[in-house]
Enzyme design. Sequence first.
Site, PDB file in Angstrom:
ATOM      1  N   CYS A 180      -5.835   0.123   7.035  1.00  0.00           N
ATOM      2  CA  CYS A 180      -5.701   0.631   5.658  1.00  0.00           C
ATOM      3  C   CYS A 180      -6.861   1.575   5.305  1.00  0.00           C
ATOM      4  O   CYS A 180      -8.027   1.184   5.330  1.00  0.00           O
ATOM      5  CB  CYS A 180      -5.657  -0.538   4.672  1.00  0.00           C
ATOM      6  SG  CYS A 180      -5.389  -0.002   2.971  1.00  0.00           S
ATOM      7  N   CYS A 182       0.844  -1.197   0.000  1.00  0.00           N
ATOM      8  CA  CYS A 182       0.000   0.000   0.000  1.00  0.00           C
ATOM      9  C   CYS A 182       0.881   1.249   0.000  1.00  0.00           C
ATOM     10  O   CYS A 182       1.999   1.240   0.507  1.00  0.00           O
ATOM     11  CB  CYS A 182      -0.905  -0.004   1.231  1.00  0.00           C
ATOM     12  SG  CYS A 182      -2.059   1.394   1.272  1.00  0.00           S
ATOM     13  N   ARG A 204       2.965   4.892   6.379  1.00  0.00           N
ATOM     14  CA  ARG A 204       3.466   4.141   7.546  1.00  0.00           C
ATOM     15  C   ARG A 204       4.021   2.775   7.173  1.00  0.00           C
ATOM     16  O   ARG A 204       4.673   2.118   7.969  1.00  0.00           O
ATOM     17  CB  ARG A 204       2.331   3.943   8.560  1.00  0.00           C
ATOM     18  CG  ARG A 204       1.782   5.231   9.113  1.00  0.00           C
ATOM     19  CD  ARG A 204       0.466   4.988   9.826  1.00  0.00           C
ATOM     20  NE  ARG A 204      -0.566   4.499   8.906  1.00  0.00           N
ATOM     21  CZ  ARG A 204      -1.779   4.158   9.281  1.00  0.00           C
ATOM     22  NH1 ARG A 204      -2.130   4.226  10.542  1.00  0.00           N
ATOM     23  NH2 ARG A 204      -2.660   3.734   8.389  1.00  0.00           N
ATOM     24  N   HIS A 221      -2.155  -4.070   5.024  1.00  0.00           N
ATOM     25  CA  HIS A 221      -1.877  -3.626   6.413  1.00  0.00           C
ATOM     26  C   HIS A 221      -3.176  -3.281   7.118  1.00  0.00           C
ATOM     27  O   HIS A 221      -4.113  -2.762   6.512  1.00  0.00           O
ATOM     28  CB  HIS A 221      -0.919  -2.433   6.415  1.00  0.00           C
ATOM     29  CG  HIS A 221      -1.510  -1.171   5.870  1.00  0.00           C
ATOM     30  ND1 HIS A 221      -1.943  -0.145   6.668  1.00  0.00           N
ATOM     31  CD2 HIS A 221      -1.771  -0.776   4.592  1.00  0.00           C
ATOM     32  CE1 HIS A 221      -2.422   0.829   5.909  1.00  0.00           C
ATOM     33  NE2 HIS A 221      -2.338   0.478   4.647  1.00  0.00           N
ATOM     34  N   ASP A 236       0.383   3.787   1.724  1.00  0.00           N
ATOM     35  CA  ASP A 236       0.330   4.363   3.075  1.00  0.00           C
ATOM     36  C   ASP A 236       1.739   4.698   3.580  1.00  0.00           C
ATOM     37  O   ASP A 236       2.640   3.849   3.541  1.00  0.00           O
ATOM     38  CB  ASP A 236      -0.351   3.347   4.011  1.00  0.00           C
ATOM     39  CG  ASP A 236      -0.679   3.935   5.370  1.00  0.00           C
ATOM     40  OD1 ASP A 236       0.244   4.425   6.042  1.00  0.00           O
ATOM     41  OD2 ASP A 236      -1.863   3.910   5.761  1.00  0.00           O
TER      42      ASP A 236
END
Length: 208
Positions: A100, A41, A45, A97, A43
Amino acid sequence: MDLNKVFENNEAWIKRQLETSKDYFEDLGKGQNPELLYIGCSDSRVTAEDLMGLGPGEVFVHRNIANMISGNDLNAMSVVEYAVIHLKVNHVVVCGHYGCGGVKAALQSKDLGLLNGWLRNIRDVYRIHKLELNSIECEERKYDRLVELNVKEQCVNLIKTAAVQKAYRDRGLKVHGWVFDVHTGKLIDLKINFEKYLHDIMEIYHLD
Ligand SMILES: [Zn+2]
């Protein structure tokens, strides 16, 4: 954020790398031979190399919202083709994750404009697994489970490609489904039965 700091960080990083080996960048410049294709992803993080403890040259990376592999996504399909056929990676990982935002957005009925088409792919995963998901009462658990099922379905989408089927036959390439837990930092192997899925879908998706 002071972007000058980024360049200072870069200088410090170069220094550290050269301390480990004075030929570090000379070697890096020679080319790449990664063993692993990581699809994760976007993302902020879920940083691919950091969470696996891998460095430059060790992993070929593709990231998009909610780690999706769609047959009509020319970008994702090109990455898979290049990594599997040309770089000859032996492992392909789809890493989702918990927490998400893309998966969460697909659970809600809000109109998100251009994103609707992308999120529809995740809604399709929900539809396929509706019975299981609707039987989960805890909203948080349902959300986590959709993250896991989405990883599984994206692995299936990978198996539908001619590149992955051929590499499996030729050199035993494997597809793995993982989830990163942003709350603990732990990487979890969903232990997807690659051979079983391959066998199950071959009747329909087999490509010579
Ligand atoms: Zn995400």
